[in-house]
Scaffold this motif. Sequence first.
Motif, PDB file in Angstrom:
ATOM      1  N   CYS A 442      -6.036   3.331   3.135  1.00 53.77           N
ATOM      2  CA  CYS A 442      -4.742   3.956   3.380  1.00 53.77           C
ATOM      3  C   CYS A 442      -4.876   5.470   3.321  1.00 53.77           C
ATOM      4  N   PHE A 457      -1.655   2.763   6.750  1.00 50.59           N
ATOM      5  CA  PHE A 457      -2.737   1.849   6.385  1.00 50.59           C
ATOM      6  C   PHE A 457      -3.699   1.684   7.548  1.00 50.59           C
ATOM      7  N   ARG A 458      -4.984   1.708   7.227  1.00 48.81           N
ATOM      8  CA  ARG A 458      -6.008   1.585   8.253  1.00 48.81           C
ATOM      9  C   ARG A 458      -6.178   0.139   8.669  1.00 48.81           C
ATOM     10  N   GLY A 529       0.937   1.451  10.264  1.00 49.79           N
ATOM     11  CA  GLY A 529      -0.418   0.919  10.271  1.00 49.79           C
ATOM     12  C   GLY A 529      -0.665   0.137  11.542  1.00 49.79           C
ATOM     13  N   GLY A 533      -3.885  -2.984   9.183  1.00 52.36           N
ATOM     14  CA  GLY A 533      -3.064  -1.944   8.564  1.00 52.36           C
ATOM     15  C   GLY A 533      -1.582  -2.213   8.714  1.00 52.36           C
TER      16      GLY A 533
END
Length: 802
Positions: A442, A457-458, A529, A533
């Motif tokens: 994140c 968020f990734r 995300g 994410g």
Amino acid sequence: MVMCGKQAILLVVAFHGVTDAFVQSSSRQRIVGQIKPLFSMEIISTPEEADTDDDEEGLTTVENPTPGFDTDTALFCAGLAFDAYVEPPADSSRWERGSKGMNVAFSSSAFTKNLYQGMVEVTPVKCSGLPDEDDNVEAALSGRGVDAKIMVAAVEGKWKEDVELLKKEYHEGISDLTGAAHIGQSSTAWSNVNERKSNNAKKESGKALPYHIPKSWGKDAQAVWPDPEPFYVYVQDPANCLLLFTLFDDDVIGEGSALGSTYIALKEVLPQVKMTKEEVVNKLKTSVLKRIQSGEISADQIDEEISRAVNRDIEPWQGELKLTSKPRIKNKNGQITMGAAAGGMVAGPVGAAVGAALGSLYEGQVKGRIEAKLRYLPIPQGSMARNTYEVLGGMPGINWGELYEKHLARRIGEDKAQNALHAGKDLELCFFINHDETGGCCSVYRSLEKNLIVVSFRGTCEIVDLITDTSIAQNPWVQGEDPEDETTSKVHVGFRKSMNSISRRLKELVLATVPRGENMADYDMLVTGHSLGGALATLFTADIGEFGIDAGRALPQTEASDDWWKAITSRFGDKGEEIVAPPKSPPRPKSLRCYTFGSPRVGNRAFTKRFDEIMKQGNIDEAYRIVNNKDIVARVPRSMVTLNVDYDHCGKTVLVEQPTEENELSRTLWVEGETDDTLCEVRDSENRMSNPTSEGGLIYDLMSLTKGDEDSSVEAEQSLNKIGSLAAKLQERLSKVTVSDVASVIGIDKNFSEREVKIVQSLVEGDGLANHMEDSYYAAMGRAVGFRASVDEEIVETEKLA
């Protein structure tokens, strides 16, 4: 790069749920041969309103409907959703390495100094008194000795549980801490590297390796760092900080284990930790002021110059620390046997029993020493300029920030666009957090000018993330609730584990993004995300929306949380004194909005209903799932009838579509519940079973063809003609039978089966995966707002292409 190569292939394996009712008996080739092109649905444009634009195809789009989906916010969030794929360099000195796989990279000096007062620079020198390796497998991989690593944690005085732990004789060191997250660690001195190998490495690369000196007659084993690299531990309250040192036996396979620990008060070895900024200035004012007067530096660079002067001029402390505590011995079989044998020799069976009992109680002596250098580096607390963070994206050649600003300028005019920016001109990346084991990642951004916090968020980009994605199993959303209860809200087990691993530390740091003296209730929060994410963003939004920013625990649980404010005590008092009246409940942001991209389904329908109820209560202001129409990830995990597992989406679906040669000049956007009453193509119907004779099914069509004039007076010739005509119609209809028709005969909803078949085709053709990538979303979002946006190409208004 978001995902490519083997990773994309592995992700195909992760998509479950080609429903077992009709697929298991059919080959892949047959299914593909009987279905139409994937996702051929025509995206319906939004209704025409005052602020609309007509395009060449007669489609219209509302760019900023109020209330409802906001294209400005969507574009802004898209940039930060994909920007989260860019991880700070691994060799950055601002990394905070956690003891259990959680790591934080502080990317903003302005944010870091708002959270911490200083850093302790730790330089390892050597460890002595090391035992032999007791794991045969590990010994075969890395040598017979201990693979030594030094770990250091800053234990702040307000964490009473941790302070009490340090005083105990037996504990696991850093692994047993509950409140200290700011932890640093040295490189490992592997036992199969001796001094000769270390010197050879220095000749080849210019840098010697840490090495091991084995135990010999009269000398204990040692680990030596000849060219050590310092590591850093952040400190909130240096005057009341205890440094915990743990000597750790690293493992090639497994997590390793603590050998022993000790601690010291930072102020006892580094008296300068009590120095105020004014005292530091006085100490260094001569050299600093001379440089200002000479014009070598400007007055507004005084903070940075003071920091450099402190680093340069303050002498480090170097000493040897004797370990004072150790973990309890886990396997005492050997010493019990030895104790029984020794006791038996002295007093027979009774002595053997006594000896075995004593052996089971014996823990051994604490052995070992750590030698290190320490320096305290104060972080200047004066004002610090914040450079505007440039939002590009995860892939080279993409510029989300430019697309966002061009859209604003086109919609409201260039003169007004700058004031309409969500983050003003002071957007900064505060920190990046990730977890080694779960892949949870994140990035958190803030704009103090606009009182905005963005949590991004990734998505999936590493093998560990793909493993997280592959399970369809579910756990209760609130840990401790009954998983067998049909009313229990349940979520994807991998998504929950990933979010849970970083949630508590993330919330602690999110609370710290608000400057001292200000209130979280005055700040808006955006959560976003892409891919995995998006799933984590949904869970985080659900948690914050229902419970507030509770930093006293990770994700929701039935057990009582710790006091949510304990981790950031020094921010609520002056110089860290006790808080007389802490806030009663966790704070909430002024507004909470969630915009995700290509998000998979997160939980069951009970969880979705819970999420919707939080929105109805006003604790979540907006929640939209933006889906590139052919994106396969947004259609998984699949509900499994035979396993009694169901999945549904949270929030409203927004469909966009990539431009093609035929539709490049059109601008399309479909918002669930806002554009029209069309059912969302991304959702499954709750009732997957249907009446075989219901309209739209094969049996219904055949029955319709047989209905007609049943007058018995017709001549035989006419009757035969009708029968022939009916046979021809039946033959024509049967020649067009599809898999979904067959499914309808056995009572499976036709619409549901068609969606399942589309999933299969997308996996075979790879089309759905391609539409999940960043470049596809870039093009689709550009088209939705009237721009051609392609990798490595100039962003151009589609009206100028006409």
